[in-house]
Design a protein around this motif. Structure first.
Motif, PDB file in Angstrom:
ATOM      1  N   ASN A 243       0.831  -1.209   0.000  1.00  0.00           N
ATOM      2  CA  ASN A 243       0.000   0.000   0.000  1.00  0.00           C
ATOM      3  C   ASN A 243       0.865   1.258   0.000  1.00  0.00           C
ATOM      4  O   ASN A 243       0.568   2.239   0.674  1.00  0.00           O
ATOM      5  N   GLY A 244       1.973   1.186  -0.727  1.00  0.00           N
ATOM      6  CA  GLY A 244       2.845   2.335  -0.892  1.00  0.00           C
ATOM      7  C   GLY A 244       3.943   2.479   0.146  1.00  0.00           C
ATOM      8  O   GLY A 244       4.804   3.337   0.001  1.00  0.00           O
TER       9      GLY A 244
ATOM     10  N   ASP B 275      -1.062 -14.652   6.034  1.00  0.00           N
ATOM     11  CA  ASP B 275      -0.740 -14.575   7.463  1.00  0.00           C
ATOM     12  C   ASP B 275       0.236 -13.440   7.748  1.00  0.00           C
ATOM     13  O   ASP B 275       0.159 -12.807   8.802  1.00  0.00           O
ATOM     14  N   VAL B 276       1.154 -13.188   6.827  1.00  0.00           N
ATOM     15  CA  VAL B 276       2.070 -12.050   7.003  1.00  0.00           C
ATOM     16  C   VAL B 276       1.258 -10.754   7.040  1.00  0.00           C
ATOM     17  O   VAL B 276       1.469  -9.898   7.910  1.00  0.00           O
ATOM     18  N   LEU B 277       0.313 -10.628   6.108  1.00  0.00           N
ATOM     19  CA  LEU B 277      -0.508  -9.407   6.067  1.00  0.00           C
ATOM     20  C   LEU B 277      -1.321  -9.252   7.341  1.00  0.00           C
ATOM     21  O   LEU B 277      -1.338  -8.183   7.956  1.00  0.00           O
TER      22      LEU B 277
ATOM     23  N   ALA C 162      -0.912  -6.430  10.548  1.00  0.00           N
ATOM     24  CA  ALA C 162      -2.230  -6.014  11.053  1.00  0.00           C
ATOM     25  C   ALA C 162      -3.134  -5.467   9.939  1.00  0.00           C
ATOM     26  O   ALA C 162      -3.965  -4.601  10.181  1.00  0.00           O
ATOM     27  N   LEU C 163      -2.971  -6.002   8.725  1.00  0.00           N
ATOM     28  CA  LEU C 163      -3.842  -5.623   7.614  1.00  0.00           C
ATOM     29  C   LEU C 163      -4.944  -6.677   7.525  1.00  0.00           C
ATOM     30  O   LEU C 163      -4.907  -7.594   6.702  1.00  0.00           O
ATOM     31  N   THR C 164      -5.919  -6.559   8.391  1.00  0.00           N
ATOM     32  CA  THR C 164      -6.942  -7.588   8.542  1.00  0.00           C
ATOM     33  C   THR C 164      -8.093  -7.462   7.544  1.00  0.00           C
ATOM     34  O   THR C 164      -9.046  -8.231   7.608  1.00  0.00           O
ATOM     35  N   GLY C 165      -8.000  -6.509   6.633  1.00  0.00           N
ATOM     36  CA  GLY C 165      -9.015  -6.414   5.583  1.00  0.00           C
ATOM     37  C   GLY C 165      -8.958  -7.604   4.640  1.00  0.00           C
ATOM     38  O   GLY C 165      -9.961  -7.987   4.045  1.00  0.00           O
ATOM     39  N   THR C 166      -7.798  -8.194   4.476  1.00  0.00           N
ATOM     40  CA  THR C 166      -7.650  -9.401   3.673  1.00  0.00           C
ATOM     41  C   THR C 166      -8.178 -10.563   4.497  1.00  0.00           C
ATOM     42  O   THR C 166      -7.705 -10.816   5.604  1.00  0.00           O
TER      43      THR C 166
ATOM     44  N   THR D 151      -0.970  -4.522  -3.085  1.00  0.00           N
ATOM     45  CA  THR D 151      -2.069  -3.642  -2.697  1.00  0.00           C
ATOM     46  C   THR D 151      -3.147  -4.492  -2.045  1.00  0.00           C
ATOM     47  O   THR D 151      -3.608  -5.469  -2.635  1.00  0.00           O
ATOM     48  N   THR D 152      -3.519  -4.117  -0.839  1.00  0.00           N
ATOM     49  CA  THR D 152      -4.611  -4.786  -0.132  1.00  0.00           C
ATOM     50  C   THR D 152      -5.828  -3.869  -0.175  1.00  0.00           C
ATOM     51  O   THR D 152      -5.752  -2.742  -0.659  1.00  0.00           O
ATOM     52  N   ILE D 153      -6.924  -4.332   0.384  1.00  0.00           N
ATOM     53  CA  ILE D 153      -8.138  -3.521   0.411  1.00  0.00           C
ATOM     54  C   ILE D 153      -7.879  -2.196   1.132  1.00  0.00           C
ATOM     55  O   ILE D 153      -8.430  -1.162   0.737  1.00  0.00           O
ATOM     56  N   GLU D 154      -7.016  -2.207   2.117  1.00  0.00           N
ATOM     57  CA  GLU D 154      -6.708  -0.972   2.842  1.00  0.00           C
ATOM     58  C   GLU D 154      -6.010   0.043   1.935  1.00  0.00           C
ATOM     59  O   GLU D 154      -6.079   1.236   2.171  1.00  0.00           O
ATOM     60  N   GLY D 155      -5.336  -0.431   0.908  1.00  0.00           N
ATOM     61  CA  GLY D 155      -4.594   0.451   0.020  1.00  0.00           C
ATOM     62  C   GLY D 155      -5.422   1.082  -1.079  1.00  0.00           C
ATOM     63  O   GLY D 155      -4.929   1.958  -1.793  1.00  0.00           O
TER      64      GLY D 155
END
Length: 168
Positions: free
Chosen positions: A9-10, A25-27, A32-36, A77-81
């Motif tokens: 996410n940049g 699991d890394v995310l 703490a990118l729990t949107g995935t 890029t995750t949903i948070e990004g």
């Protein structure tokens, strides 16, 4: 443990993780990118989808199938990004997220992040997709709630909206 560097996410992150730890699991655990979300854990449902650029173009991948070492030196890029910076525009949602909210495409929330990232990927390739292209673009994402019509309508609205913007 293996040291890996990811641009997520940049933001560039260097982590020490087991090389075969799943990117999912890394995310979720290390960043703490729990949107995935984890759905099936076997790459069948698309709930864990993220956008990954390994230098050969952006791909939609199931993060439950990607070992951490394979993600080394990639851009993710995750949903948070997807959401724009809060200070840049009045809405904290991307246009695609807003369309899913308005059209009822976001149902229980397990599949929604993967659906939205699949939509982003689809619209980057087909800015004005047909219904068949939408179905094909979301074919790797399963919804266990009420069905797909609201999701397809969300994608169609997002396509119309994003034709006028540069950031789907």
């Amino acid at each position: 443990m293996t040291q890996i560097t990811l641009t997520i996410n940049g933001a560039t992150q260097t982590l020490s993780v087991p090389p075969m730890k799943r990117l999912l699991d890394v995310l979720r655990e290390d960043l703490a990118l729990t949107g995935t979300k984890e759905g099936c854990g076997e790459g069948e449902c698309g709930a864990c989808a993220v956008l990954l650029d390994n230098g050969n173009g952006v791909e939609l991948v199931n993060s439950c199938l990607i070992p951490a070492l394979q993600a080394n030196n990639t851009t993710i890029t995750t949903i948070e990004g997807l959401a724009p910076a809060l200070s840049s525009i009045p809405s904290p949602l991307s246009p695609i997220q807003q369309c899913f909210l308005e059209k009822g495409g976001a149902q229980c929330g397990i599949c929604t992040p993967g659906m939205i990232l699949a939509t982003h990927h689809l619209l980057s390739k087909h800015p004005n997709p047909t219904l068949d292209e939408i179905k094909e673009g979301l074919a790797g994402n399963l919804c266990r709630c009420t069905g797909y019509m609201r999701i397809f309508e969300s994608v169609q609205q997002a396509a119309q909206l994003t034709q006028h913007t540069t950031n789907p």
